[in-house]
Write a protein that holds these residues in place. Structure first.
Motif, PDB file in Angstrom:
ATOM      1  N   LEU A 154      31.632  38.872  59.327  1.00  0.00           N
ATOM      2  CA  LEU A 154      31.179  39.775  58.341  1.00  0.00           C
ATOM      3  C   LEU A 154      32.432  40.180  57.322  1.00  0.00           C
ATOM      4  O   LEU A 154      32.371  40.321  55.681  1.00  0.00           O
ATOM      5  CB  LEU A 154      30.327  40.667  58.903  1.00  0.00           C
ATOM      6  CG  LEU A 154      28.675  40.001  58.994  1.00  0.00           C
ATOM      7  CD1 LEU A 154      28.847  41.658  59.564  1.00  0.00           C
ATOM      8  CD2 LEU A 154      27.858  39.614  58.071  1.00  0.00           C
ATOM      9  N   VAL A 155      33.964  40.755  58.265  1.00  0.00           N
ATOM     10  CA  VAL A 155      34.435  41.747  57.501  1.00  0.00           C
ATOM     11  C   VAL A 155      35.286  40.668  57.011  1.00  0.00           C
ATOM     12  O   VAL A 155      35.504  40.745  55.228  1.00  0.00           O
ATOM     13  CB  VAL A 155      35.572  42.089  58.449  1.00  0.00           C
ATOM     14  CG1 VAL A 155      36.231  43.259  57.829  1.00  0.00           C
ATOM     15  CG2 VAL A 155      34.365  43.784  59.376  1.00  0.00           C
ATOM     16  N   THR A 156      35.842  39.073  57.882  1.00  0.00           N
ATOM     17  CA  THR A 156      36.477  37.945  56.820  1.00  0.00           C
ATOM     18  C   THR A 156      36.096  37.918  55.705  1.00  0.00           C
ATOM     19  O   THR A 156      37.071  37.249  55.015  1.00  0.00           O
ATOM     20  CB  THR A 156      37.491  37.405  58.076  1.00  0.00           C
ATOM     21  OG1 THR A 156      36.256  36.679  58.821  1.00  0.00           O
ATOM     22  CG2 THR A 156      38.030  38.267  58.845  1.00  0.00           C
ATOM     23  N   ALA A 157      34.776  37.798  55.876  1.00  0.00           N
ATOM     24  CA  ALA A 157      34.099  36.597  54.565  1.00  0.00           C
ATOM     25  C   ALA A 157      33.979  37.942  53.500  1.00  0.00           C
ATOM     26  O   ALA A 157      33.878  36.447  52.582  1.00  0.00           O
ATOM     27  CB  ALA A 157      32.745  36.480  55.148  1.00  0.00           C
ATOM     28  N   GLY A 158      34.442  39.273  53.523  1.00  0.00           N
ATOM     29  CA  GLY A 158      34.394  39.380  52.356  1.00  0.00           C
ATOM     30  C   GLY A 158      35.593  39.751  52.013  1.00  0.00           C
ATOM     31  O   GLY A 158      35.515  39.757  50.959  1.00  0.00           O
ATOM     32  N   ILE A 159      36.821  39.534  52.912  1.00  0.00           N
ATOM     33  CA  ILE A 159      37.877  39.714  52.217  1.00  0.00           C
ATOM     34  C   ILE A 159      37.991  38.544  51.941  1.00  0.00           C
ATOM     35  O   ILE A 159      39.004  38.556  50.589  1.00  0.00           O
ATOM     36  CB  ILE A 159      38.659  40.254  53.790  1.00  0.00           C
ATOM     37  CG1 ILE A 159      38.463  41.480  54.007  1.00  0.00           C
ATOM     38  CG2 ILE A 159      40.411  39.965  53.438  1.00  0.00           C
ATOM     39  CD1 ILE A 159      39.287  41.884  55.051  1.00  0.00           C
ATOM     40  N   TYR A 160      37.776  36.822  52.563  1.00  0.00           N
ATOM     41  CA  TYR A 160      37.644  36.087  51.354  1.00  0.00           C
ATOM     42  C   TYR A 160      37.329  36.091  50.714  1.00  0.00           C
ATOM     43  O   TYR A 160      37.585  35.524  49.243  1.00  0.00           O
ATOM     44  CB  TYR A 160      37.707  35.134  52.650  1.00  0.00           C
ATOM     45  CG  TYR A 160      37.633  33.349  52.219  1.00  0.00           C
ATOM     46  CD1 TYR A 160      38.882  33.537  51.828  1.00  0.00           C
ATOM     47  CD2 TYR A 160      36.403  32.112  52.424  1.00  0.00           C
ATOM     48  CE1 TYR A 160      38.384  31.864  51.064  1.00  0.00           C
ATOM     49  CE2 TYR A 160      36.763  31.635  51.603  1.00  0.00           C
ATOM     50  CZ  TYR A 160      38.284  30.503  51.060  1.00  0.00           C
ATOM     51  OH  TYR A 160      38.462  29.909  51.212  1.00  0.00           O
ATOM     52  N   GLY A 161      35.894  36.414  50.598  1.00  0.00           N
ATOM     53  CA  GLY A 161      35.100  36.623  48.761  1.00  0.00           C
ATOM     54  C   GLY A 161      36.351  36.677  47.839  1.00  0.00           C
ATOM     55  O   GLY A 161      35.898  36.707  46.581  1.00  0.00           O
ATOM     56  N   ALA A 162      36.732  38.241  48.235  1.00  0.00           N
ATOM     57  CA  ALA A 162      37.359  39.191  47.356  1.00  0.00           C
ATOM     58  C   ALA A 162      38.676  38.352  46.861  1.00  0.00           C
ATOM     59  O   ALA A 162      39.025  38.563  45.983  1.00  0.00           O
ATOM     60  CB  ALA A 162      37.828  40.477  47.824  1.00  0.00           C
ATOM     61  N   ILE A 163      38.609  38.085  47.320  1.00  0.00           N
ATOM     62  CA  ILE A 163      40.692  36.911  46.852  1.00  0.00           C
ATOM     63  C   ILE A 163      40.514  35.833  46.295  1.00  0.00           C
ATOM     64  O   ILE A 163      41.165  35.777  45.639  1.00  0.00           O
ATOM     65  CB  ILE A 163      40.797  36.509  48.304  1.00  0.00           C
ATOM     66  CG1 ILE A 163      41.788  37.599  49.232  1.00  0.00           C
ATOM     67  CG2 ILE A 163      41.916  35.243  47.863  1.00  0.00           C
ATOM     68  CD1 ILE A 163      42.036  36.847  50.992  1.00  0.00           C
ATOM     69  N   ILE A 164      38.902  35.467  46.213  1.00  0.00           N
ATOM     70  CA  ILE A 164      38.356  34.418  46.005  1.00  0.00           C
ATOM     71  C   ILE A 164      38.155  34.360  44.460  1.00  0.00           C
ATOM     72  O   ILE A 164      38.421  34.560  43.217  1.00  0.00           O
ATOM     73  CB  ILE A 164      37.326  33.725  46.010  1.00  0.00           C
ATOM     74  CG1 ILE A 164      37.621  32.878  47.509  1.00  0.00           C
ATOM     75  CG2 ILE A 164      36.754  32.494  45.162  1.00  0.00           C
ATOM     76  CD1 ILE A 164      36.618  31.830  48.070  1.00  0.00           C
ATOM     77  N   GLY A 165      37.082  35.650  43.955  1.00  0.00           N
ATOM     78  CA  GLY A 165      36.723  36.147  43.245  1.00  0.00           C
ATOM     79  C   GLY A 165      37.865  36.953  42.031  1.00  0.00           C
ATOM     80  O   GLY A 165      38.256  37.360  40.583  1.00  0.00           O
TER      81      GLY A 165
END
Length: 201
Positions: free
Chosen positions: A84-95
């Protein structure tokens, strides 16, 4: 008629004075070896009959360390939280960048596997579970990234897009998906599997 008694010999200057037999014991008066007649008394005996006692046994390598044991249930919880944590970080990087970055997908998978292996130990289910969770984390991260990009273009918050217009977000993801998108899934899953294996050692 009595037998003549031989004259007593003077002991002074007689080299055999201390060696006369006493009561039939030919060794009386001689110094006996220490230890009650044991010629090896005073010498160090091998310990327990083992000639290698106290030394390294020849030809025997030390046993390899046993696999580290852990808590399987806590390993699953740790892997889910990491996903869950890494998904949020990965999404923030893409965004924030507008691009899918392969190194970020590797980081997602590796952190999930690391958490599972460190907490859960060497259970063989954890590497497989980590790989599956990595697939989900990369997918959710990409959806978050698409929602953040859509929020910048539409003026609607990314949270609103994900909760009220999830179908639009998934449609936009399908349109933007290409070979590299699916490659990142595989990279993340492999990193999670190998990370869980290494962390359990």
């Amino acid at each position: 008629m009595s037998q003549p008694t031989p004259p007593s010999q003077p002991t002074e200057g007689n080299p055999y004075a201390a060696q006369q037999p006493v009561a039939g014991n030919p060794y009386a008066g001689q110094q006996q070896p220490a230890g009650g007649g044991n010629p090896f008394a005073g010498q160090q005996q091998p310990t327990g009959g083992n000639p290698f006692a106290g030394g390294q046994q020849p030809g025997f390598a030390p046993a390899p360390p046993a696999p580290r044991q852990g808590n399987f249930a806590l390993g699953i919880v740790a892997a889910v939280v990491a996903a869950l944590v890494t998904a949020g970080i990965y999404g923030a990087i893409i965004g924030g960048t507008g691009y899918e970055i392969g190194y970020a997908a590797v980081g997602v998978g590796f952190l999930i596997g690391l958490a599972a292996g460190k907490v859960g130990g060497s259970n063989p289910v954890l590497p497989v579970l980590s790989a599956v969770l990595s697939l989900g984390a990369v997918y959710v991260g990409q959806l978050i990234g698409v929602a953040m990009i859509g929020a910048d273009e539409s003026g609607i918050s990314a949270t609103t897009l994900l909760t009220d217009h999830f179908d639009l977000v998934t449609a936009a993801w399908k349109e933007s998906a290409d070979f590299m998108t699916y490659l990142f899934f595989g990279i993340g899953a492999f990193a999670a599997f190998s990370g869980a294996k290494k962390a359990a050692l």
